[in-house]
Scaffold this motif. Structure first.
Motif, short mmCIF file in Angstrom:
data_model
loop_
_atom_site.label_atom_id
_atom_site.label_comp_id
_atom_site.label_asym_id
_atom_site.label_seq_id
_atom_site.Cartn_x
_atom_site.Cartn_y
_atom_site.Cartn_z
N MET A 149 4.32 7.36 1.87
CA MET A 149 5.26 6.22 2.03
C MET A 149 4.39 4.85 1.17
O MET A 149 3.51 5.00 1.15
CB MET A 149 5.36 5.81 3.33
N HIS A 150 5.46 4.10 1.28
CA HIS A 150 5.20 2.86 0.50
C HIS A 150 5.48 1.55 1.61
O HIS A 150 6.41 1.78 2.10
CB HIS A 150 5.80 2.46 -0.71
N SER A 151 4.73 0.54 1.53
CA SER A 151 4.89 -0.32 2.47
C SER A 151 4.40 -1.73 1.97
O SER A 151 3.39 -1.98 1.29
CB SER A 151 4.07 0.00 3.96
N THR A 152 4.99 -2.68 2.30
CA THR A 152 4.45 -4.37 2.26
C THR A 152 4.50 -4.97 3.46
O THR A 152 5.38 -5.09 4.37
CB THR A 152 5.50 -4.86 1.20
N PHE B 67 0.84 -1.02 0.01
CA PHE B 67 -0.03 -0.07 -0.14
C PHE B 67 0.92 1.29 0.09
O PHE B 67 2.02 1.10 0.25
CB PHE B 67 -0.92 -0.07 1.17
N THR B 68 0.23 2.42 -0.43
CA THR B 68 0.75 3.63 -0.61
C THR B 68 -0.01 4.54 0.34
O THR B 68 -1.46 4.50 0.38
CB THR B 68 0.82 4.01 -1.96
N VAL B 69 0.59 5.41 1.04
CA VAL B 69 -0.35 6.43 1.87
C VAL B 69 0.43 7.70 1.53
O VAL B 69 1.43 7.91 1.57
CB VAL B 69 0.02 6.09 3.64
N ASN B 70 -0.57 8.69 1.16
CA ASN B 70 -0.09 10.15 0.89
C ASN B 70 -0.51 10.92 1.75
O ASN B 70 -1.78 10.76 2.36
CB ASN B 70 -0.68 10.45 -0.59
N LEU B 71 0.12 12.23 2.29
CA LEU B 71 -0.30 13.32 2.76
C LEU B 71 -1.51 14.07 1.95
O LEU B 71 -1.44 13.86 0.80
CB LEU B 71 0.53 14.29 3.28
#
Length: 77
Positions: free
Chosen positions: A62-65, A16-20
């Motif tokens: 941010m990107h995360s797995t 997933f990616t989370v953006n401000l």
């Protein structure tokens, strides 16, 4: 709020990616307050079983797995 449908599979990996909200405002919020982000993830991991496979924190997103840790799955002998 979006209503996402998820196929819950034990041991599944999620990217997933989370953006401000104001991503293009030249904000460095995430990297300037990475200690707060780490603490929030630490608290979350106390309530949900998951393993962080990879994580990239950039100034405004941010990107995360993450992989679900299923305690009910018994490994073959």
């Amino acid at each position: 709020m979006s209503n996402y449908r998820r196929n819950r599979v034990p041991g599944e990996t999620y990217f997933f990616t989370v953006n401000l909200l104001e991503r293009h405002s030249q904000s460095c919020l995430l990297v300037n307050h990475v200690d707060v982000l780490r603490e929030a993830v630490r608290v979350t991991k106390c309530h949900a079983l998951f393993h962080i496979d990879a994580w990239v924190v950039l100034p405004e997103h941010m990107h995360s797995t993450w992989t679900d840790i299923c305690t009910s799955v018994i490994a073959p002998a």
